[in-house]
Motif scaffolding. Structure first.
Motif, mmCIF file in Angstrom:
data_model
loop_
_atom_site.group_PDB
_atom_site.id
_atom_site.type_symbol
_atom_site.label_atom_id
_atom_site.label_comp_id
_atom_site.label_asym_id
_atom_site.label_seq_id
_atom_site.Cartn_x
_atom_site.Cartn_y
_atom_site.Cartn_z
ATOM 1 N N VAL A 177 1.179 -1.542 0.218
ATOM 2 C CA VAL A 177 -0.073 -0.418 -0.126
ATOM 3 C C VAL A 177 1.256 0.984 -0.450
ATOM 4 O O VAL A 177 1.859 1.419 0.760
ATOM 5 C CB VAL A 177 -0.893 -0.244 1.280
ATOM 6 C CG1 VAL A 177 -1.740 1.300 1.016
ATOM 7 C CG2 VAL A 177 -2.219 -1.188 1.161
ATOM 8 N N HIS A 184 -0.416 1.410 -12.267
ATOM 9 C CA HIS A 184 -1.584 2.924 -12.098
ATOM 10 C C HIS A 184 -1.869 3.299 -12.810
ATOM 11 O O HIS A 184 -2.297 3.859 -13.293
ATOM 12 C CB HIS A 184 -1.346 3.660 -10.947
ATOM 13 C CG HIS A 184 -1.389 2.932 -9.466
ATOM 14 N ND1 HIS A 184 0.222 3.694 -8.376
ATOM 15 C CD2 HIS A 184 -1.818 1.915 -9.051
ATOM 16 C CE1 HIS A 184 -0.444 3.338 -7.111
ATOM 17 N NE2 HIS A 184 -1.300 2.310 -7.576
ATOM 18 N N GLN A 199 -7.241 -4.766 -7.781
ATOM 19 C CA GLN A 199 -7.153 -3.582 -6.951
ATOM 20 C C GLN A 199 -7.710 -4.245 -5.054
ATOM 21 O O GLN A 199 -7.491 -3.983 -4.127
ATOM 22 C CB GLN A 199 -8.309 -2.620 -7.167
ATOM 23 C CG GLN A 199 -8.083 -1.802 -7.874
ATOM 24 C CD GLN A 199 -6.178 -0.751 -7.586
ATOM 25 O OE1 GLN A 199 -5.741 -0.678 -6.703
ATOM 26 N NE2 GLN A 199 -5.690 -0.453 -8.677
ATOM 27 N N ALA A 203 -5.394 -4.630 -2.259
ATOM 28 C CA ALA A 203 -5.995 -3.940 -1.386
ATOM 29 C C ALA A 203 -5.583 -5.179 -0.116
ATOM 30 O O ALA A 203 -5.728 -5.131 1.385
ATOM 31 C CB ALA A 203 -7.257 -4.031 -0.440
ATOM 32 N N ASP A 215 -15.375 -3.025 4.479
ATOM 33 C CA ASP A 215 -14.639 -1.324 4.677
ATOM 34 C C ASP A 215 -13.292 -1.078 4.598
ATOM 35 O O ASP A 215 -12.982 -0.168 3.835
ATOM 36 C CB ASP A 215 -15.189 -1.001 6.147
ATOM 37 C CG ASP A 215 -16.940 -0.687 5.569
ATOM 38 O OD1 ASP A 215 -17.652 -0.910 4.288
ATOM 39 O OD2 ASP A 215 -17.867 -0.943 7.454
ATOM 40 N N LYS A 218 -12.439 -1.995 0.687
ATOM 41 C CA LYS A 218 -13.123 -0.853 0.017
ATOM 42 C C LYS A 218 -12.331 0.671 0.040
ATOM 43 O O LYS A 218 -11.823 1.549 -0.651
ATOM 44 C CB LYS A 218 -14.794 -0.502 0.465
ATOM 45 C CG LYS A 218 -15.037 1.100 -0.319
ATOM 46 C CD LYS A 218 -16.621 0.688 -0.135
ATOM 47 C CE LYS A 218 -16.554 1.529 1.188
ATOM 48 N NZ LYS A 218 -17.852 1.984 1.844
ATOM 49 N N SER A 219 -12.026 1.425 1.004
ATOM 50 C CA SER A 219 -10.637 2.334 1.621
ATOM 51 C C SER A 219 -9.691 2.333 1.002
ATOM 52 O O SER A 219 -9.535 2.921 0.492
ATOM 53 C CB SER A 219 -10.888 2.232 3.321
ATOM 54 O OG SER A 219 -9.947 3.173 3.391
ATOM 55 N N ASP A 220 -9.045 0.613 1.438
ATOM 56 C CA ASP A 220 -7.633 -0.031 0.189
ATOM 57 C C ASP A 220 -7.841 0.414 -1.013
ATOM 58 O O ASP A 220 -6.886 0.966 -2.044
ATOM 59 C CB ASP A 220 -7.398 -0.383 1.162
ATOM 60 C CG ASP A 220 -6.351 -0.291 2.135
ATOM 61 O OD1 ASP A 220 -6.829 0.762 3.002
ATOM 62 O OD2 ASP A 220 -5.697 -1.234 2.841
ATOM 63 N N ALA A 221 -8.901 -0.090 -1.681
ATOM 64 C CA ALA A 221 -9.154 -0.344 -3.134
ATOM 65 C C ALA A 221 -9.287 0.990 -3.803
ATOM 66 O O ALA A 221 -9.416 0.995 -4.933
ATOM 67 C CB ALA A 221 -10.012 -1.378 -3.729
ATOM 68 N N GLY A 222 -10.210 1.998 -3.311
ATOM 69 C CA GLY A 222 -10.356 3.213 -4.124
ATOM 70 C C GLY A 222 -12.070 2.532 -4.906
ATOM 71 O O GLY A 222 -11.966 2.958 -5.501
ATOM 72 N N LEU A 223 -12.307 2.180 -4.296
ATOM 73 C CA LEU A 223 -13.814 1.474 -5.562
ATOM 74 C C LEU A 223 -15.060 1.330 -4.626
ATOM 75 O O LEU A 223 -15.202 1.143 -3.637
ATOM 76 C CB LEU A 223 -13.714 -0.028 -6.206
ATOM 77 C CG LEU A 223 -12.518 -0.775 -6.502
ATOM 78 C CD1 LEU A 223 -11.948 -1.796 -7.033
ATOM 79 C CD2 LEU A 223 -12.712 0.114 -7.427
ATOM 80 N N GLU A 225 -18.592 0.112 -2.902
ATOM 81 C CA GLU A 225 -19.292 -0.523 -2.398
ATOM 82 C C GLU A 225 -19.181 -1.793 -2.910
ATOM 83 O O GLU A 225 -19.767 -3.319 -3.052
ATOM 84 C CB GLU A 225 -20.241 -0.515 -0.685
ATOM 85 C CG GLU A 225 -20.040 -1.354 0.104
ATOM 86 C CD GLU A 225 -20.964 -1.445 1.537
ATOM 87 O OE1 GLU A 225 -21.514 -2.660 1.670
ATOM 88 O OE2 GLU A 225 -20.589 0.085 1.518
#
Length: 271
Positions: A177, A184, A199, A203, A215, A218-223, A225
């Motif tokens: 991370v 990218h 992604q 994560a 959660d 979702k936060s680390d993958a930036g996707l 929910e």
């Protein structure tokens, strides 16, 4: 060799004599058949023999080294052999009760050991399961060092996870991370579904937690929910991710096949 044979023969003889004594003590019928024609006699002797050979198990349960002392340094200690014979004789006489006792004691010990192992596994899993609220944790910078955060335990875990990933051959910095990579810039070369899988897998391995929440993913993958849920469902079908449940809800962990898929994604990105 002969000492061991003599020990076994002594246990067998004590078992037979104890079984015979048990039969004579319990036989109170005057009109009973002759001893050697009575099936009960042979059954009692056999049970006594079995009980006699359970004596080493009993000695193990009470942490006694009597058998080792009997065969100390490869030489038979005659006085210890008499004690073993006495034990075998006693348990053979009360063979039925002894067998029940030793069986129950052994099963209790096995249950206790299994319970202890289960508790240890539960504690280990809880320590590696992500909570609903993500704590502060270390972020791996470009130089590969963990940036200090208020959560020192999480920072240490992140460093350990980095070492594990390197040991497993996942050396591409895209796995860690916070490390900028060519993926990218080349992510557009993948299809949206493949990019989402990449992604989510990234994560899962880029966290100090083995079992991650939606959660956190979702936060680390930036996707969104919805995309994370759909992607996880596909990864579960492909056996790239496994799902488990805790008191806090569903948690997800990457499989070895998932790690191999992530390596494949990284290889394709760098090619």
């Amino acid at each position: 060799m002969w000492d061991q044979i003599l020990l076994v023969a002594t246990m067998a003889l004590a078992g037979i004599l104890g079984g015979a004594a048990s039969y004579l003590l319990s036989s109170s019928q005057r009109d009973s058949p002759p001893v050697f024609k009575d099936r009960t006699f042979y059954r009692t002797v056999f049970i006594g023999l079995v009980a006699s050979f359970l004596v080493p198990v009993f000695l193990q349960l009470i942490a006694s080294d009597l058998i080792d002392q009997t065969l100390n340094a490869g030489e038979l200690a005659f006085n210890k052999l008499l004690i073993v014979a006495g034990y075998c004789l006693i348990v053979a006489i009360s063979s039925r009760k002894f067998i029940e006792m030793i069986t129950n004691a052994t099963l209790d010990r096995v249950k206790s050991t299994m319970s202890s192992v289960s508790d240890d596994v539960a504690m280990l899993k809880a320590a590696h399961t992500e909570g609903n609220i993500e704590p502060a944790r270390a972020i791996i910078n470009e130089s590969g060092n963990a940036t200090a955060t208020p959560d020192n335990d999480a920072a240490n875990a992140a460093g350990e996870m980095t070492d594990v990933l390197h040991a497993q051959g996942i050396r591409d910095s895209a796995v860690i991370v916070g490390a900028p990579t060519a993926s990218h810039n080349k992510g557009s070369q993948r299809s949206p579904a493949d990019n989402a899988q990449y992604q989510v897998l990234k994560a899962l391995v880029g966290s100090p937690y083995m079992f991650r929440s939606i959660d956190g993913i979702k936060s680390d993958a930036g996707l969104p929910e919805s995309t994370v849920n759909k992607t996880l469902s596909q990864l579960l079908d492909d056996k790239l991710v496994v799902q488990s449940f805790s008191t806090q809800g569903a948690r997800y962990n990457i499989t070895q096949s998932g790690r191999e898929r992530l390596i494949q994604y990284n290889s394709n990105s760098n090619s």
